[in-house]
Each structure stands twice: as C-alpha cells, then as structure tokens.
Design a protein around this motif. Structure first.
Motif, PDB file in Angstrom:
ATOM      1  N   SER A 160       5.993   2.366  -4.674  1.00 45.12           N
ATOM      2  CA  SER A 160       6.721   1.241  -5.232  1.00 45.12           C
ATOM      3  C   SER A 160       6.019   0.873  -6.531  1.00 45.12           C
ATOM      4  CB  SER A 160       6.720   0.052  -4.269  1.00 45.12           C
ATOM      5  OG  SER A 160       5.450  -0.568  -4.237  1.00 45.12           O
ATOM      6  N   SER A 161       6.600  -0.051  -7.234  1.00 42.82           N
ATOM      7  CA  SER A 161       5.896  -0.563  -8.394  1.00 42.82           C
ATOM      8  C   SER A 161       4.647  -1.308  -7.932  1.00 42.82           C
ATOM      9  CB  SER A 161       6.805  -1.465  -9.215  1.00 42.82           C
ATOM     10  OG  SER A 161       7.307  -2.506  -8.414  1.00 42.82           O
ATOM     11  N   GLU A 162       3.727  -1.528  -8.828  1.00 43.50           N
ATOM     12  CA  GLU A 162       2.452  -2.136  -8.443  1.00 43.50           C
ATOM     13  C   GLU A 162       2.641  -3.570  -7.976  1.00 43.50           C
ATOM     14  OE1 GLU A 162      -0.452  -2.019 -11.528  1.00 43.50           O
ATOM     15  OE2 GLU A 162      -2.088  -2.700 -10.221  1.00 43.50           O
ATOM     16  N   TYR A 163       3.580  -4.267  -8.558  1.00 44.35           N
ATOM     17  CA  TYR A 163       3.913  -5.640  -8.151  1.00 44.35           C
ATOM     18  C   TYR A 163       5.395  -5.644  -7.796  1.00 44.35           C
ATOM     19  CZ  TYR A 163      -0.527  -6.286 -10.509  1.00 44.35           C
ATOM     20  OH  TYR A 163      -1.838  -6.171 -10.890  1.00 44.35           O
TER      21      TYR A 163
ATOM     22  N   MET B 273       0.856  -1.180   0.000  1.00 44.09           N
ATOM     23  CA  MET B 273       0.000   0.000   0.000  1.00 44.09           C
ATOM     24  C   MET B 273       0.891   1.227   0.000  1.00 44.09           C
ATOM     25  SD  MET B 273      -2.805   1.188   2.856  1.00 44.09           S
ATOM     26  CE  MET B 273      -4.158   0.198   2.259  1.00 44.09           C
ATOM     27  N   ILE B 274       0.597   2.191  -0.878  1.00 43.50           N
ATOM     28  CA  ILE B 274       1.431   3.388  -0.929  1.00 43.50           C
ATOM     29  C   ILE B 274       1.208   4.256   0.307  1.00 43.50           C
ATOM     30  CG2 ILE B 274       1.423   3.328  -3.449  1.00 43.50           C
ATOM     31  CD1 ILE B 274      -0.448   5.803  -3.342  1.00 43.50           C
TER      32      ILE B 274
ATOM     33  N   ARG C  28      -3.403   0.258  -3.463  1.00 48.19           N
ATOM     34  CA  ARG C  28      -2.895  -0.982  -2.911  1.00 48.19           C
ATOM     35  C   ARG C  28      -2.923  -2.049  -3.984  1.00 48.19           C
ATOM     36  NH1 ARG C  28      -7.355  -1.654   1.703  1.00 48.19           N
ATOM     37  NH2 ARG C  28      -7.574   0.573   1.357  1.00 48.19           N
ATOM     38  N   SER C  29      -2.140  -3.067  -3.827  1.00 48.81           N
ATOM     39  CA  SER C  29      -2.115  -4.165  -4.794  1.00 48.81           C
ATOM     40  C   SER C  29      -1.774  -5.460  -4.072  1.00 48.81           C
ATOM     41  CB  SER C  29      -1.113  -3.889  -5.923  1.00 48.81           C
ATOM     42  OG  SER C  29       0.164  -3.591  -5.400  1.00 48.81           O
TER      43      SER C  29
ATOM     44  N   ASP D  37      13.724  -5.928  -3.450  1.00 54.18           N
ATOM     45  CA  ASP D  37      14.728  -4.870  -3.258  1.00 54.18           C
ATOM     46  C   ASP D  37      14.132  -3.465  -3.275  1.00 54.18           C
ATOM     47  OD1 ASP D  37      16.183  -5.005  -6.637  1.00 54.18           O
ATOM     48  OD2 ASP D  37      14.177  -4.523  -5.920  1.00 54.18           O
ATOM     49  N   GLU D  38      12.829  -3.342  -3.434  1.00 54.86           N
ATOM     50  CA  GLU D  38      12.175  -2.035  -3.304  1.00 54.86           C
ATOM     51  C   GLU D  38      11.884  -1.705  -1.849  1.00 54.86           C
ATOM     52  OE1 GLU D  38       9.549  -3.029  -7.173  1.00 54.86           O
ATOM     53  OE2 GLU D  38       9.153  -1.041  -6.328  1.00 54.86           O
ATOM     54  N   PHE D  39      12.192  -2.630  -0.951  1.00 52.23           N
ATOM     55  CA  PHE D  39      11.945  -2.438   0.471  1.00 52.23           C
ATOM     56  C   PHE D  39      13.263  -2.547   1.224  1.00 52.23           C
ATOM     57  CE2 PHE D  39       7.358  -2.485   0.209  1.00 52.23           C
ATOM     58  CZ  PHE D  39       7.139  -3.126  -0.992  1.00 52.23           C
TER      59      PHE D  39
END
Length: 126
Positions: free
Chosen positions: A104-107, A51-52, A58-59, A111-113
């Motif tokens: 973040s990207s939708e999926y 969730m942004i 959210r996705s 490494d985005e966290f």
C-alpha cells in the motif's frame, strides 16, 4: 467461511498498554498488506499503522508513532498491534484490515483496504 477472532481490547488507565490481535481463518493475510484503523463515534475512520506482506516495511500515523508497534505472523495468519503509553485520545474502536495487494502507500487511505475485522473497543481513562 471467513472467521476472525479479535482480542486484546478493554479499559486501561492512561500510560498503560494493550495488545490487540486479529487471527483470521478462511482468509489469507500472509500475501497482503495489513493494517489497523480506529474510529471514534461520529468521526471518520483513522488510519493507525500498516505493514507490507513481507513484514519488511511498516509505517504509522503521527499520532501513534513511537508508541504503537504493528507486527504480523504469516505462519499463524495473525496481525497484532502493541499499544504503549496510551492516552484518552487513543479511545476508539480498532479495526484490523487487509489490503488489496501485498503493498500500500506509506500513509494509506481507507480505500486501499478491502476487508475489515469487527474491531475491539479500547477505552483509556484519565
């Protein structure tokens, strides 16, 4: 000093529900994308939901879509995961996580966290 209190894990029968929560102190969640991953021993960590920062997007992974709901309370610096219609395939250690920025990207990839909670165990029996 960062302190995280995670709760809600446990053993549940298939078809049941659990709610996981992650409350952080000493670490700001409100300005960041947050998410949940899960990991089964011997396998890679799998993204579950995100969730942004504002909560307006959210996705979910295909494996949990329609059954799980991610939510956040920025005032309380918490993130939660409501899990319904659980199956044995949902058995895993679940990790709350904070992203590197507000989006973040939708999926997203792992490494985005860049911050990870300890993870409550979830076990679903047949």
């Amino acid at each position: 000093q960062v302190q995280v209190v995670e709760s809600g894990g446990g053993l549940v029968q298939a078809g049941g529900s659990l709610r996981l929560s992650c409350a952080a102190s000493g670490l700001t969640l409100s300005s960041y994308v947050v998410g949940w991953f899960r990991q089964v021993p011997g396998k890679d960590r799998e993204w579950v939901a995100r969730m942004i920062w504002s909560g307006t997007a959210r996705s979910y992974s295909d494996s949990v879509k329609g059954r799980f709901t991610i939510s956040r309370d920025n005032a309380k610096n918490t993130v939660s995961l409501q899990m319904n219609s659980l199956t044995p395939e949902d058995t895993a250690v679940y990790y709350c996580t904070r992203g590197r920025g507000p989006y973040s990207s939708e999926y997203p990839e792992e490494d985005e966290f860049d911050w990870w909670g300890q993870g409550p165990d979830v076990a679903v029996s047949t």
